[in-house]
Every structure is written in C-alpha cells, then in structure tokens.
Design a protein around this motif. Structure first.
Motif, PDB file in Angstrom:
ATOM      1  N   THR A 606       0.842  -1.193   0.000  1.00 27.68           N
ATOM      2  CA  THR A 606       0.000   0.000   0.000  1.00 27.68           C
ATOM      3  C   THR A 606       0.875   1.240   0.000  1.00 27.68           C
ATOM      4  N   ILE A 607       0.362   2.300  -0.632  1.00 30.99           N
ATOM      5  CA  ILE A 607       1.075   3.570  -0.763  1.00 30.99           C
ATOM      6  C   ILE A 607       0.423   4.587   0.157  1.00 30.99           C
ATOM      7  N   LYS A 608       1.285   5.278   0.953  1.00 32.23           N
ATOM      8  CA  LYS A 608       0.780   6.307   1.853  1.00 32.23           C
ATOM      9  C   LYS A 608       1.712   7.507   1.790  1.00 32.23           C
ATOM     10  N   HIS A 609       1.121   8.713   1.889  1.00 37.09           N
ATOM     11  CA  HIS A 609       1.871   9.961   1.894  1.00 37.09           C
ATOM     12  C   HIS A 609       1.784  10.595   3.273  1.00 37.09           C
ATOM     13  N   ALA A 611       2.851  14.080   5.931  1.00 37.45           N
ATOM     14  CA  ALA A 611       2.695  15.544   5.851  1.00 37.45           C
ATOM     15  C   ALA A 611       3.917  16.225   5.247  1.00 37.45           C
ATOM     16  N   ASN A 612       5.082  15.564   5.254  1.00 33.81           N
ATOM     17  CA  ASN A 612       6.307  16.166   4.705  1.00 33.81           C
ATOM     18  C   ASN A 612       6.488  15.903   3.218  1.00 33.81           C
ATOM     19  N   GLY A 613       5.505  15.300   2.577  1.00 34.51           N
ATOM     20  CA  GLY A 613       5.617  15.019   1.150  1.00 34.51           C
ATOM     21  C   GLY A 613       6.339  13.731   0.834  1.00 34.51           C
ATOM     22  N   ASN A 614       6.622  12.898   1.841  1.00 38.14           N
ATOM     23  CA  ASN A 614       7.270  11.611   1.611  1.00 38.14           C
ATOM     24  C   ASN A 614       6.212  10.535   1.382  1.00 38.14           C
ATOM     25  N   THR A 615       6.599   9.532   0.610  1.00 37.29           N
ATOM     26  CA  THR A 615       5.692   8.443   0.271  1.00 37.29           C
ATOM     27  C   THR A 615       6.206   7.149   0.882  1.00 37.29           C
ATOM     28  N   HIS A 616       5.333   6.436   1.545  1.00 35.83           N
ATOM     29  CA  HIS A 616       5.682   5.179   2.201  1.00 35.83           C
ATOM     30  C   HIS A 616       5.011   4.031   1.454  1.00 35.83           C
ATOM     31  N   VAL A 617       5.765   2.967   1.206  1.00 30.46           N
ATOM     32  CA  VAL A 617       5.228   1.734   0.632  1.00 30.46           C
ATOM     33  C   VAL A 617       5.427   0.646   1.677  1.00 30.46           C
ATOM     34  N   SER A 618       4.351   0.115   2.169  1.00 27.40           N
ATOM     35  CA  SER A 618       4.423  -0.853   3.264  1.00 27.40           C
ATOM     36  C   SER A 618       5.127  -2.128   2.816  1.00 27.40           C
ATOM     37  N   ASP A 619       5.926  -2.711   3.744  1.00 27.21           N
ATOM     38  CA  ASP A 619       6.601  -4.004   3.548  1.00 27.21           C
ATOM     39  C   ASP A 619       7.607  -3.982   2.403  1.00 27.21           C
ATOM     40  N   LEU A 620       8.020  -2.815   1.946  1.00 22.95           N
ATOM     41  CA  LEU A 620       8.985  -2.742   0.846  1.00 22.95           C
ATOM     42  C   LEU A 620      10.398  -2.961   1.395  1.00 22.95           C
ATOM     43  N   THR A 621      11.208  -3.717   0.661  1.00 23.37           N
ATOM     44  CA  THR A 621      12.578  -4.014   1.093  1.00 23.37           C
ATOM     45  C   THR A 621      13.462  -2.798   0.867  1.00 23.37           C
ATOM     46  N   ILE A 622      14.135  -2.371   1.940  1.00 29.81           N
ATOM     47  CA  ILE A 622      15.081  -1.253   1.881  1.00 29.81           C
ATOM     48  C   ILE A 622      16.433  -1.770   2.332  1.00 29.81           C
ATOM     49  N   VAL A 623      17.464  -1.536   1.520  1.00 33.15           N
ATOM     50  CA  VAL A 623      18.789  -2.089   1.753  1.00 33.15           C
ATOM     51  C   VAL A 623      19.771  -0.942   1.991  1.00 33.15           C
ATOM     52  N   PRO A 728      -6.591  14.162 -10.336  1.00 31.23           N
ATOM     53  CA  PRO A 728      -6.902  12.726 -10.139  1.00 31.23           C
ATOM     54  C   PRO A 728      -5.637  11.874  -9.958  1.00 31.23           C
ATOM     55  N   PHE A 729      -4.917  12.080  -8.848  1.00 30.86           N
ATOM     56  CA  PHE A 729      -3.734  11.262  -8.603  1.00 30.86           C
ATOM     57  C   PHE A 729      -4.092   9.805  -8.306  1.00 30.86           C
ATOM     58  N   ARG A 730      -5.270   9.548  -7.706  1.00 30.73           N
ATOM     59  CA  ARG A 730      -5.613   8.203  -7.265  1.00 30.73           C
ATOM     60  C   ARG A 730      -6.180   7.318  -8.380  1.00 30.73           C
ATOM     61  N   ASN A 731      -6.239   7.827  -9.600  1.00 26.57           N
ATOM     62  CA  ASN A 731      -6.777   7.003 -10.680  1.00 26.57           C
ATOM     63  C   ASN A 731      -5.854   5.851 -11.052  1.00 26.57           C
ATOM     64  N   SER A 732      -4.598   5.933 -10.633  1.00 24.09           N
ATOM     65  CA  SER A 732      -3.625   4.900 -11.002  1.00 24.09           C
ATOM     66  C   SER A 732      -2.585   4.789  -9.901  1.00 24.09           C
ATOM     67  N   LYS A 733      -2.015   3.570  -9.749  1.00 22.22           N
ATOM     68  CA  LYS A 733      -0.917   3.389  -8.796  1.00 22.22           C
ATOM     69  C   LYS A 733       0.281   4.260  -9.189  1.00 22.22           C
ATOM     70  N   LEU A 734       0.530   4.408 -10.500  1.00 21.66           N
ATOM     71  CA  LEU A 734       1.663   5.192 -10.960  1.00 21.66           C
ATOM     72  C   LEU A 734       1.515   6.655 -10.568  1.00 21.66           C
ATOM     73  N   TYR A 736      -0.431   7.974  -8.302  1.00 23.00           N
ATOM     74  CA  TYR A 736      -0.465   8.138  -6.848  1.00 23.00           C
ATOM     75  C   TYR A 736       0.942   8.052  -6.261  1.00 23.00           C
ATOM     76  N   LEU A 737       1.785   7.191  -6.837  1.00 24.20           N
ATOM     77  CA  LEU A 737       3.174   7.089  -6.391  1.00 24.20           C
ATOM     78  C   LEU A 737       3.972   8.337  -6.756  1.00 24.20           C
ATOM     79  N   LEU A 738       3.658   8.947  -7.919  1.00 27.35           N
ATOM     80  CA  LEU A 738       4.373  10.135  -8.387  1.00 27.35           C
ATOM     81  C   LEU A 738       3.756  11.441  -7.896  1.00 27.35           C
ATOM     82  N   GLN A 739       2.804  11.384  -6.992  1.00 32.93           N
ATOM     83  CA  GLN A 739       2.120  12.606  -6.548  1.00 32.93           C
ATOM     84  C   GLN A 739       3.079  13.651  -5.981  1.00 32.93           C
ATOM     85  N   PRO A 740       4.041  13.298  -5.095  1.00 31.84           N
ATOM     86  CA  PRO A 740       4.982  14.339  -4.627  1.00 31.84           C
ATOM     87  C   PRO A 740       5.873  14.875  -5.740  1.00 31.84           C
TER      88      PRO A 740
END
Length: 799
Positions: A606-609, A611-623, A728-734, A736-740
């Motif tokens: 899931t994608i979440k934004h 208040a600072n304009g950062n986007t979080h993707v749950s359970d995503l691998t970060i190395v 309409p940012f929420r019309n697509s995953k792309l 919504y991810l590129l909203q910031p």
C-alpha cells in the motif's frame, strides 16, 4: 487545444495565476486562446518576440561581460539578491519582465564572480599544498642530514673507544716497566751495601776514597729519594690516568645523551603535525641536556687548565732531574778520576739514570698524546654543541612555518565551506528560475529494423540562435511542427553528453533536496537505454549507474569537509496495477508474492503519503548501501526480476514501470548540519498501439494496464496545467506514487524519448505534445529536507 499547449514556455512565478481572474473574464481569455494560432500575424509576432529576446540577451551578455570584471559581491549582497522580490505593480507585466531581466542579469554577474572567487580559492589551496610539500621535503632533508651526522658521531665514538683501549694497554705496559725498575733498584741497594762493606775493609790509605765513597753513598741516597718521588709521581700519573678514564666515560655518556636528543629531534621532525605538546616537552629536555653539556664543557675546560698546571710542574721536575743527573754525571767523572775501583758502579748508575731519562721522555710523550686527545674531544664537543643549536634553530623555524601553513589551510577550508554553501544556494535558485518540471527530449538513432529512410525525413533541428539545442521539428505531410524544450539531444548524443546536463540535478539530492527523473515515450524509443544503458560497457552506462557513481564519488570528496552520509536503496515495479518488490528474497522464477497466481492474491503493498511530502510503501525491502558495487549488484538483481516481454515493436519490451529510490542521510560533524535527500529514477513502460504491437493474451492485458496508467498520468498533467482544484492522482498506482513528484516540492525532470522511424510519427507527436504540457506545468518550490535520523521503516519518497 493542441496548438495552444504544444509550445507554451514555463510560467513565470511573478505572473498572476489564472485562479485569481474572475470567472467571466477567464472564459473570455479561454475563448481567445481557442482561436487559430497558425495565422501569419501570430507567427510574425512570435518571431518578433524571439528576436527581441535574442537582442536583449546579446546586449545583456555584452554588458555582463564588461561589468563582470570589476563587480564584487558580499555574502549579504548575494543573499539579498536571492531573496529579492518583485516590486512592480500587479498587472504591469512589462515592468515585471524588465525587473526579472535585471534580476537575472545580476544573478549571472554574481555567479560569474563566485566562479572567479572559487577558482582563486582553488589556486590558493594548491599553492598552500605546494608550500606544505616543500616544508615536508625540507623536514625529510633535515632528517637525512641528522642521520648522517649521527653516523659520523658513532664512527668518532668507536675511534675514541679504540684509542682508550690502546691507552690502557700502554698504561699496563708502563706499570710493568716501573715494577722492573723497582726490582733493579732493590738489587742495586743490595750491591751498594756489599760495596760499602768492601770499602770498610780497605786500608786507611784509602780513607779519602772511602770518604768520597761515603759522599757518593749520600748522593745515592738522594737518588733513592728521587726514585721514591718518581714512584709517587708515577702513582699520581696512574691516578690522573684513572681520572682521565672517568672523564672519558662522562664524555661518552654526554655523547650518548646527545645521540638520544638527536633521535628525539628526528622523531619530532617526522611528527610535526600531531605532536606539538610532546615537541615542547622534548624541547625542554633538549635545553636541559644542552645546559648539562655546557656545564660539562666548562668542567672539562677547568680540568684542562689543571692538567696544564700539572704538566708545567712535571716539566719543572724533569728539568730539575736533568740538572741533578748532570751534576751526578760530573761527580761520577770526578769519582772515576779519584778511584778506579768504583768505575763499574758508576757505569751502572749512569745506565740507570739513562733509563730514568727514557722513562721521563716516554711519559712526556704520553702526556702530549693525552693533551692532543683532550683537545680533539673538546673540538668534537664544540661541533656537537653548534650542530645541536643549529638543529634547534631549524626546528623552531620549521615549527613556525608549519603553524602558518596550518592557519592558512584552516582559513582556506573555512572559505571553501562558505563558498560551497553559496554555490548550493545559487545553484538551487538557478534551477528554480529554469522551472521546477524540466523536460529534455532525446532522439534515438535509426535501427536496421526501422525500415528505409533517415531521421531527416521526419525530424529536423532548428539552426537559429534561440532554437539551437532546444528545439525539434516534426515533419508531417511536408509541414513542420515545432517544439521547444529545456534541452534536445539528437541521435548522435552520447550517454555522457546526456548525463552532463543532469549531473547538477543529481547533486541536489546530496544537498538535501528531493529529486525525480523519469523517462517517457513509446515502446522501443530508448527509455531503458537512457536510464540503464549497458552497465557492463563504461561508455554505454545509463543515467542510473552514472548518477550513483557521481553520488558516491562526491560523498567521498565531501568527507574532507566533515560530511558523513548513509544511503538506503529500494526498487519496485508496477505491473498490471500491482506493486512488486524487486529486492524481495522470496521470489519464484523472478516473481514475488505480489503477483496473482490462479486467482489467489499474494502480498499487497500500500502507498501512503505523510505531511512532509514523503511516500511510504508498506513491507517494501530497503537495503543499506555503502559502495557502488553493492548498488550494481542490486541493479542486476532487479533487472533479472523485472517483467519483460516480446512484441512486434520491441523484442525486449518492458512490461512494467520501474522505480529506483535512493535515500541519502547526511551529517556534518563540523557544522552540525543535517540533510535528508531522495533521488528517484524511474523508467516508465512504453505506450503502444495494439494494431502495431499485435499483443494478445497476457501481453494484451499488460498493454491495456500500461496505456491506462499513462492515460491517468496525462489526465494529471492536464489538471495541473489548468490549475484545477481536483487532480486525479488516485486514478492509477503510478500517478499516486508520483504525486509528490508532480504536485509537491521536488525537483523533477522528464525525458521524452522519440523514435525516428517514420511509421512511429503519430506516437512521436503524441509524446512531444504531452511533454510540452508537462513543461508548462508549475508545481511547488523545492524545499530542503533536514534529516533527524535515518528511517528504519520501509518507505519510498518519490521526489
């Protein structure tokens, strides 16, 4: 609508927004804009405006060239220039344009002045570095000279030790000779007693001779006394020799101390930069030892004076002994005349006196040799004192030189830090003036499978001053359709040429800004080659490998200024409106659990934004990454996991949107400054037409999902260009991810890739028109991020 938006320049921040105009007036303006724009009058007005801009730019360049040589700026003036706001009236567009031109002119002058100052700083730093190298070279030369002197002193000490051993042998030999003389003297005494008994038995006729013999005996007793005195003198000489040996040992100890001081001086010269406190202590020790050496020198001088007095006394005693021997010789001659019986005894006495004279002469020679050795030792001690004083003077001078160089180096480093801050601020201001969403266009070369013809038949590049390197013309049915972007790369542009234009934008990520670069275009137009290239060939590396190499190289260079960086990477793709983690370890045949197999859904991201304009993707691998080799390994892993397929238009067509994110956390331990930047590099899937791609089955579903997400992206761009309230940012995953990236406070750059194939003319025109609309969009002002601590949760920031 196409003719109105295809070549609109970036909107100036000082122009009034359309949202502030009343509704009825905005409708009238929109009606005016819907009028045809291909009339001769409109084209002539646009060219006249361009000519005026060119002439104004040329005049401005001439004026700047004449003024940049004698204009200087302070830090306060530069900040005031950057923070200057428009003072013109609200609707006075001409005055605003003149103020913006004047402001840009002063900004250029400030940038040129800053570059000149930066060059002077670099030259001064180089000169300081050369002076420091010369000082180090002088230190090394001094160290070599001290080592040579140490070797000479060691050789001298060895010679003195050998001479001391030979002197000891000579003293032992003399002692043995003295013992032999004593034994002879004892025997002579016994013989003398026998002679006296023999003389007592002589007749009275020999009484006078006996009296003479008695006198001779008295004289012999005086000689015995003389022998005793000589024996005592020999003992005193032995004591003096022992004293000289002790003095020699003290001189050797002083030489050893001097050697230790020289070793400490050499060690101090090799560690001038980091051990100033120890140098002061050692300098104190050297002064103390020097005082001791001076005291020893004075004591040696006093001893030499005493030795000279004793030597003078010995010479006087020798002269008296010689006179006595001469007198005895005369008396013996008289005695030989008076009597012939005592001749043998007198000869023995003469022989003994000669042996005594030889002994005295040998002792005089030894005394002379000892005086010479003592004078040589004094000379060596003087030279050692002089060399120690010279070394101390040189050390003090080099210490002062090192202090001066360190002070100058500290000043230069401070000036470099201040200049780096000013450079970052000017650079960010220039990028903001150019526009927050910048658009670059790149045309790939013709391929053998593209068909007959050259790119000149469908694509041309303007040669005018205002369009050179920024314009591109599409030729359709003999008619030119012009487009203008921030930069246009022809088919012969190399990967390095492309990267040079975006390198400063990548630098902004290290400065603490959010940066997003994405490639858009039809399938087969060269998007993946632009972004990834061929990493195994150094000249064909794409923007992603080159950007990462620059970030790591720059971060290592900034470590000298006190900066430390921590970096985290993540990679995902959007496949059929589903997010897939390309770095997840639980993959089967290159697919993770996010794919739906047999109607059973896998892991959902899931994608979440915030208040600072950062986007979080749950359970995503970060190395966590610390080198370019680790990044390259992750890129190869993601490339193997990414979805690709074969179509009629491209043998290796990307069937998903690829998103690479690098989070940068930086802290300066010197200034206690913290920054947090994000670099997003995105390779969008290519748009394609079903009539040309021939996709069926899974490929058909993939094509529909790709075209749908790109259509949603186009709707978002249209809404931003019109400044609509709802985007309409929420019309697509792309989207919504590129909203910031599209509507936030990031620095965004879009690459529109064009195919020169004549059969792709329609898709190329659609891509260029879409890029022109993107270039006309205005988003928020980029904001620098301050990093408090590295993020520990799995999240993705899209700008």
């Amino acid at each position: 609508m196409a003719s109105r938006n295809q070549n609109r320049p970036p909107r100036s921040p000082s122009v009034k927004k359309e949202g502030d105009i009343p509704l009825d007036k905005r409708r009238r303006i929109g009606t005016g804009r819907m009028a045809p724009t291909n009339t001769g009058r409109t084209r002539q007005a646009f060219s006249v405006v361009n000519k005026q801009d060119v002439s104004a730019a040329s005049d401005m360049g001439t004026t700047e060239g004449s003024e940049s040589g004698n204009v200087e700026f302070t830090k306060e003036e530069a900040e005031a220039l950057l923070n200057e706001k428009s003072k013109a009236k609200k609707f006075d567009l001409k005055a605003k344009m003149e103020q913006m031109t004047e402001h840009n002119k002063r900004l250029r002058l400030c940038v040129r002045w800053f570059l000149k100052v930066d060059e002077n700083h670099v030259l001064e730093k180089e000169s300081i570095r050369k002076e420091l190298e010369s000082a180090e070279k002088k230190c090394s030369d001094t160290e070599m000279e001290m080592k040579n002197r140490e070797a000479e002193y060691n050789a001298t000490i060895l010679e003195l030790r050998k001479e001391n051993a030979s002197l000891q042998e000579r003293v032992a030999k003399e002692e043995s000779e003295k013992l032999d003389a004593i034994e002879n003297h004892r025997r002579e005494n016994e013989a003398r007693v026998a002679v006296e008994k023999l003389q007592a038995s002589l007749s009275e006729q020999l009484e006078k001779a006996q009296q003479d013999i008695a006198a001779a005996n008295q004289r012999a007793s005086s000689l015995d006394d003389m022998y005793k005195r000589l024996q005592e003198y020999n003992q005193s000489l032995q004591l003096y020799n022992a004293k000289l040996q002790k003095d020699l040992e003290t001189a050797n100890e002083s030489l050893k101390k001097l050697e230790k001081e020289k070793l400490t001086i050499v060690e101090n010269l090799s560690a001038l930069r980091g051990h100033y406190n120890s140098l002061q202590d050692q300098l104190t020790l050297s002064r103390t030892s020097q005082d001791e050496a001076v005291n020893q020198k004075e004591s040696l001088i006093n001893e030499v004076r005493c030795l000279r007095g004793e030597l003078q006394q010995v010479r006087e005693d020798r002269d008296r002994q010689v006179l006595q021997v001469q007198a005895l010789t005369a008396e013996i001659v008289k005695y030989q005349e008076s009597t012939g019986k005592s001749l043998t005894e007198l000869d023995c006495l003469t022989t003994k006196s000669k042996s005594l004279e030889e002994t005295c002469s040998s002792q005089r020679e030894q005394i002379r040799i000892l005086e010479l050795q003592l004078s040589a030792a004094n000379e060596k001690l003087k030279r050692a004192d002089m060399s120690a004083s010279e070394t101390q003077t040189q050390f003090e001078e080099q210490k002062r030189t090192v202090h001066e160089l360190q002070d100058r180096l500290a000043d230069a480093e401070y000036q470099l830090i201040e200049a780096e801050k000013l450079r970052k601020k000017l650079h960010n201001t220039i990028l903001e003036l150019k526009g927050n969403i910048r658009v670059f266009c790149r045309v790939r070369p013709l391929l053998p499978e593209d068909g007959v013809g050259t790119d000149a038949s469908v694509i041309s590049y303007p040669t005018s001053v205002e369009g050179l390197g920024r314009g591109i013309d599409m030729i359709q049915n003999g008619q030119k359709i012009p487009f203008t972007f921030d930069k246009v790369f022809s088919h012969d542009a190399s990967q390095q040429d492309v990267f040079v234009e975006i390198s400063q934008l990548v630098q902004s990520a290290l400065d603490g800004y959010k940066v997003c670069i994405f490639a858009y275009g039809q399938t087969g137009s060269g998007k993946t080659y632009t972004m990834m290239g061929r990493p195994e060939a150094s000249e064909q590396k794409g923007l992603i490998p080159r950007s990462l190499e620059q970030i790591f190289q720059t971060s290592q260079a900034l470590s000298a200024q006190g900066w430390k960086y921590k970096m985290q990477a993540s990679m995902l793709e959007i496949y059929n409106e589903t997010i897939r983690d390309l770095l997840a370890v639980n993959k089967t045949n290159g697919l993770d659990l996010a794919r739906v197999d047999n109607g059973v859904p896998g892991k959902q991201y899931t994608i979440k934004h915030d208040a600072n304009g950062n986007t979080h993707v749950s359970d995503l691998t970060i190395v966590d990454v610390g080198s370019i080799s680790e990044i390259s390994s992750l890129l190869r892993q993601a490339a193997q996991s990414r979805s690709v397929g074969k179509t009629q238009m491209n043998e290796y067509s990307s069937r998903s949107h690829f998103v690479f994110t690098l989070r940068i956390f930086g802290i300066n331990e010197t200034t206690e400054q913290q920054v947090q930047g994000v670099l997003n590099l995105i390779d969008l899937a290519g748009s394609e037409r079903l009539s040309r791609s021939g996709a069926t089955g899974d490929r058909l579903k993939e094509t529909q999902a790709i075209n749908k997400s790109l259509s949603s992206l186009s709707d978002v761009i249209f809404a931003l260009a019109r400044k609509e309230d709802h985007v309409p940012f929420r019309n697509s995953k792309l989207t919504y991810l590129l909203q910031p990236c599209l509507g936030g406070d990031s620095k965004t750059l879009m690459f529109v890739n064009i195919s020169p194939d004549p059969s792709s003319m329609g898709e190329s025109l659609c891509s260029l028109r879409f890029a022109a609309r993107v270039n006309a969009c205005e988003i928020g002002v980029p904001r620098r991020q301050t990093a408090l601590r590295p993020a520990t949760d799995s999240r993705l920031s899209c700008s």
